[in-house]
Design a protein around this motif. Structure first.
Motif, short mmCIF file in Angstrom:
data_model
loop_
_atom_site.label_atom_id
_atom_site.label_comp_id
_atom_site.label_asym_id
_atom_site.label_seq_id
_atom_site.Cartn_x
_atom_site.Cartn_y
_atom_site.Cartn_z
N TRP A 41 63.44 26.49 11.84
CA TRP A 41 63.39 26.50 13.29
C TRP A 41 63.03 25.15 13.88
N LEU A 42 62.04 24.47 13.32
CA LEU A 42 61.48 23.27 13.93
C LEU A 42 61.59 22.07 13.01
N SER A 43 61.59 20.90 13.61
CA SER A 43 61.34 19.64 12.91
C SER A 43 59.98 19.12 13.35
N LEU A 44 59.40 18.27 12.54
CA LEU A 44 58.06 17.75 12.83
C LEU A 44 58.10 16.23 12.84
N ARG A 45 57.45 15.65 13.82
CA ARG A 45 57.26 14.19 13.84
C ARG A 45 55.77 13.92 13.74
N LEU A 46 55.37 13.22 12.69
CA LEU A 46 53.97 12.88 12.44
C LEU A 46 53.73 11.45 12.91
N VAL A 47 52.83 11.29 13.88
CA VAL A 47 52.53 9.99 14.47
C VAL A 47 51.16 9.55 13.97
N GLY A 82 49.49 0.52 22.77
CA GLY A 82 50.03 1.68 23.46
C GLY A 82 51.49 1.93 23.23
N ALA A 83 52.14 1.19 22.35
CA ALA A 83 53.56 1.39 22.07
C ALA A 83 53.74 2.44 20.99
N LEU A 84 54.75 3.28 21.15
CA LEU A 84 55.09 4.32 20.18
C LEU A 84 56.38 3.92 19.50
N THR A 85 56.30 3.59 18.21
CA THR A 85 57.47 3.17 17.46
C THR A 85 58.12 4.39 16.81
N GLY A 86 59.41 4.29 16.53
CA GLY A 86 60.13 5.39 15.91
C GLY A 86 60.99 6.11 16.93
N ALA A 87 61.92 6.94 16.41
CA ALA A 87 62.85 7.65 17.26
C ALA A 87 62.13 8.68 18.13
N GLN A 88 62.64 8.86 19.34
CA GLN A 88 62.06 9.84 20.25
C GLN A 88 62.44 11.25 19.80
N PRO A 89 61.57 12.23 19.97
CA PRO A 89 61.86 13.58 19.50
C PRO A 89 62.95 14.24 20.34
N GLY A 90 63.78 15.06 19.69
CA GLY A 90 64.81 15.82 20.37
C GLY A 90 64.38 17.25 20.56
N PRO A 91 65.35 18.16 20.74
CA PRO A 91 64.99 19.58 20.90
C PRO A 91 64.45 20.16 19.61
N ARG A 92 63.58 21.16 19.75
CA ARG A 92 62.96 21.87 18.63
C ARG A 92 62.24 20.91 17.69
N VAL A 93 61.43 20.04 18.27
CA VAL A 93 60.62 19.08 17.51
C VAL A 93 59.18 19.19 17.99
N VAL A 94 58.25 19.35 17.06
CA VAL A 94 56.83 19.33 17.38
C VAL A 94 56.26 17.99 16.93
N THR A 95 55.22 17.54 17.61
CA THR A 95 54.60 16.26 17.34
C THR A 95 53.13 16.47 17.00
N LEU A 96 52.71 15.93 15.84
CA LEU A 96 51.31 15.92 15.45
C LEU A 96 50.86 14.46 15.39
N LEU A 97 49.79 14.15 16.08
CA LEU A 97 49.26 12.79 16.14
C LEU A 97 47.93 12.75 15.42
#
Length: 849
Positions: A162-168, A207-222
């Protein structure tokens, strides 16, 4: 199920619940019973008795130790120390040991189970699967009639996660301590199988966020401790909050906080407890409702903050993954358009406090485990990997929050140049030792033994994290070490870990792949264009004096030339005095006949097999065997990467076994690698041990330049494994980035001009140069070659081009240094300039004339 068995299961479930674990479900109980039967080991780690009452093989006999009692180690124990550069410390040690540390996440399986609400599958609109049963039924019905058979296969929709995850990862100034935690957390998330893919990004201190921006069905954990400037008022905070606001309106976002909840009010993320509610699964944070338990909060989207703990993660996963919406207890804060609070950290400076007041304050706010860990650290060396080992040996349920409490307590000071090495403030160590219970101080030796047992148990299974020093009775140059040991190991365990002598020359009898007696024969069967290019690159690396250093005429390469391969192999067998390296690539069936000819042909024959598909053959020779799919990278490609980049933190020269370990870590996921290398064989130099950028500076001492070198080195170290070198012989020939510091005195120095020329021989002006405008100098005063570079880059600040780096105010100076470091890392990663041959500077022209 009989009542007796049901009662046993109930007692087992009650026992697990009494240990503080949640109620186990039937699947977990079945897994536990299956594991107990398979392992056949007692709770103390020894072999279990058989059902007939006899001891299992290897178990204690009638006179052996009783179950549950730790056997006393036999023979003498050797202390392990940490190396230091201060000659005032002890110098009685003579061997180095590559030592693994303990993990920071103590319950990885529970953390993975906490993510179960996110393991949903949804229809995949881009793929369909063949329904074999329905297709067979349709074909059978079609064959019954007299008419010609016209039928189509039956397809059913495929599913995907269902989801993809982006770990920041927050890369602020205090986050270097939590890099091991971030690595373990990232690996754990990839192993859960709950997400389509797990991506990564970095939040820099500006304050800059590197990496691709999240698309639909993406959760972000920082992962962040909330202590950096991007969380506080200022340009960095305003920039990050604009990005964070957009993320909160786009999808689910949460912060994983390594600090315990009681310390959150001291950070820029003072989350408060409350009830979080989501109307549906996967909605963005802007749709959350938050009802705090005590004080009301202002308007704005909600940002949940979690501890790195299964219970916290389970509540967040329920909030995100419940299809009908959910209400959970958690902690969060409202995010406005700009950060609120103070620009600096609210904690008081502990420098002016005496030791007694520091210990009293820490004891008033710290948990019992954190205070005990501080006392145990006073018995040994307070380094971050050592503290993790102590925590693992002393506590049944270690947590990263306990370690975080000690690190931010103010009892420790950071050693210059070592962000994971600390010293106690004056008088603190003695107070902590005296406050420990008498039973703990009497058992200090047992604690060091348990730490040594952890090291021996994890050796070879996890990457080594610190270089320790062991006192041995062998001859060799003395090494400077900490006076306090952090572990006691037996000689047998030291052999498992791997003791290295400090002498640069290989020991007698050690095989050497080098320029004289070694031969290499390489054959690839049916290679494609990419495979042939990778094999030729490997031949170049084998003949490169800065890598393996074999003579080019001792290396034979064949592509589908089996007859020539046999002739070259016979000739190499007769001429090889040390190592005969044979590389074969192809399918198992294609190389099977050649393998039979190789067995037993040479006493020091080493096989490197790159097999595509099938199973590995049974071999008795020393070997490195890769089993892969056609789409995976070849063994030659992975070898080229390791030869080019080396092993960070390793010795100056890599043993073939160390090289194979790096191969296993760099290979594509799913690739199997078998290694059987019984004797030490020095194989290649380790470029990662010398990987740095070189700062070209004017001769003489300049406090401003010295400070810049230290600040730049710290920033670069936080971003990557590069180090900053200056005034080191031979460094210009091996550095990856050349950083000239533009000043009048720099361009008047003939030595600086020759250093520039030495680096320019390896590349051109468009690759590898990162100029720094130190002090104002006229454009026409610069040499022609220096004018070609963009030395007044506007990305370092508006006043940088006018005032120079050393004329900037403090805040602008720090921001510029950080951006210069980020530029250095970017250039190093993009260009990867290979090392050159050292040349005397006197033989080079002055590039400034």
């Amino acid at each position: 199920m009989t009542s007796e068995r049901r009662g046993a299961l109930d007692r087992l479930a009650a026992l697990l619940t009494g240990l503080g674990r949640p109620d186990p479900d039937p699947v977990e109980l079945a897994e536990l019973l299956w594991l107990a039967v398979r392992s056949e080991r007692t709770p103390d780690g020894g072999p279990a008795d058989r059902p007939d009452g006899r001891a299992a093989p290897g178990g204690p006999g009638p006179d052996g130790p009783s179950p549950g009692r730790r056997p006393e180690p036999a023979g003498p124990l050797l202390p392990l120390h940490l190396p230091v550069a201060d000659p005032a410390d002890g110098t009685a040690a003579a061997g180095t040991v590559a030592t693994p540390s303990a993990p920071m996440l103590a319950r990885p399986l529970d953390l993975q189970r906490a993510l179960r609400p996110l393991k949903r599958r949804v229809p995949d609109p881009h793929r369909a699967l063949l329904d074999e049963d329905a297709t067979a039924d349709r074909l059978a019905e079609a064959l019954r009639g007299p008419a010609p058979v016209h039928w189509l296969p039956v397809l059913r929709p495929s599913t995907e996660r269902w989801l993809s995850l982006r770990l920041v990862l927050d890369c602020g100034p205090t986050m270097a301590l939590w890099r091991p935690l971030a690595r373990e957390f990232a690996l754990l998330l990839r192993q859960t199988g709950a997400f389509r893919q797990v991506g990564s990004a970095r939040l820099t201190a500006d304050g800059a966020l590197t990496g691709a921006q999240p698309g639909p069905r993406v959760v972000t954990l920082l992962i962040s401790d909330g202590m950096g400037p991007q969380w506080r008022p200022g340009p960095a905070g305003e920039r990050w909050y604009r990005t964070l606001g957009a993320l909160l309106r786009r999808g689910p976002v949460a912060v994983v906080q390594p600090l315990p909840e009681r310390l959150w009010p001291l950070t820029a993320l003072p989350a408060v407890p409350g009830v979080l509610a989501a109307p549906a699964a996967g909605v963005a944070n802007a749709g959350y409702a938050f009802r705090p338990l005590e004080h009301p909060v202002g308007p704005g989207p909600v940002l949940p903050v979690l501890e790195a703990d299964p219970e916290w993660l389970a509540n967040w996963a329920t909030l995100v993954g419940s299809s009908g919406g959910a209400e959970v207890v958690g902690a969060a804060l409202r995010i406005g358009p700009v950060p609120t609070g103070t620009a600096g950290a609210p904690t008081a400076d502990p420098t002016g406090l005496d030791a007694e007041e520091l210990v009293r304050r820490f004891r008033a706010v710290a948990s019992r485990e954190a205070y005990t860990l501080a006392g145990l650290a006073a018995l040994t060396t307070p380094a971050l990997p050592v503290l993790r080992l102590l925590q693992r040996a002393a506590f049944a349920r270690p947590r990263p929050q306990q370690l975080a409490e000690l690190v931010v307590s103010g009892l420790l000071t950071e050693r210059p140049g070592h962000q994971d090495r600390f010293d106690f403030r004056p008088g603190v160590r003695d107070l902590l030792v005296h406050t420990l219970p008498r039973s703990v101080t009497h058992q200090a030796v047992g604690l060091l033994i348990r730490v040594g047992e952890q090291i021996a148990a994890r050796a070879g299974l996890v990457p080594n994290e610190l270089a320790a020093i062991a006192a041995t009775d062998t001859e060799g140059a003395p090494l400077t070490a900490e006076t306090r040991p952090f572990a006691l190991v037996s000689p047998a365990a030291l052999g498992i870990v791997g003791l290295r002598e400090p002498a640069a020359a290989p020991a007698a009898g050690t095989a050497r792949i080098g320029p004289h007696g070694a031969r290499a024969v390489l054959l690839a069967l049916a290679p494609d264009r990419a495979g042939a290019a990778e094999l030729r690159e490997l031949v170049t690396a084998l003949g490169n004096p800065e890598q393996v250093g074999m003579r080019p005429d001792h290396i034979w390469l064949g592509l589908d030339e089996v007859a020539d391969f046999r002739r070259a192999l016979r000739r190499a067998e007769q001429e090889a005095d040390s190592i005969l390296l044979v590389y074969l690539s192809g399918t198992p069936a294609g190389v099977e006949g050649l393998l039979g000819e190789l067995l037993g042909r040479h006493p020091r024959l080493v096989l490197m097999l790159d097999l595509v598909g099938g199973a590995a053959p049974e071999l008795s020779q020393p070997r490195v065997v890769m089993l892969r799919r056609p789409s995976d990278r070849s063994l030659a490609a992975v070898c080229n990467e390791v030869l080019r980049t080396g092993r960070f933190g390793g010795p100056p020269e890599l043993d073939l076994r160390d090289f194979a370990t790096e191969l296993a870590e760099r290979a594509d996921p799913g690739v199997r690698l078998q290694v059987e290398l019984p004797e030490p064989m020095l194989f290649t130099r380790n470029p990662a041990g010398q990987r740095y950028c070189y700062l070209g500076r004017a001769p003489g001492d300049d406090p401003a330049v010295d400070r810049f070198v230290a600040d730049l080195g710290e920033e670069v170290w936080q971003l990557t494994d590069l180090a900053v070198a200056t005034r080191q012989p031979g460094a210009v020939a091996r550095c990856e980035v050349f950083v000239p510091l533009y000043e009048r005195e720099y361009f008047r120095s003939s030595r600086c001009g020759r250093e520039w020329a030495a680096f320019a021989r390896r590349t051109d002006l468009s690759r590898g140069f990162v100029p720094v405008f130190g002090r104002p100098v006229g454009h026409l005063e610069l040499p022609y070659t220096a004018r070609q570079l963009n030395y007044r880059d506007q990305q370092y600040g508006d006043d940088y081009a006018r005032l120079g780096l050393f004329g900037l105010p403090q805040q602008q100076y720090e921001l510029a240094v950080h951006r210069i470091a980020a530029r250095i890392v970017e250039v190093a990663e993009r260009h990867r300039i290979p090392p050159g041959h050292p040349v005397g500077l006197a033989a080079l022209p002055n590039a400034f004339r």
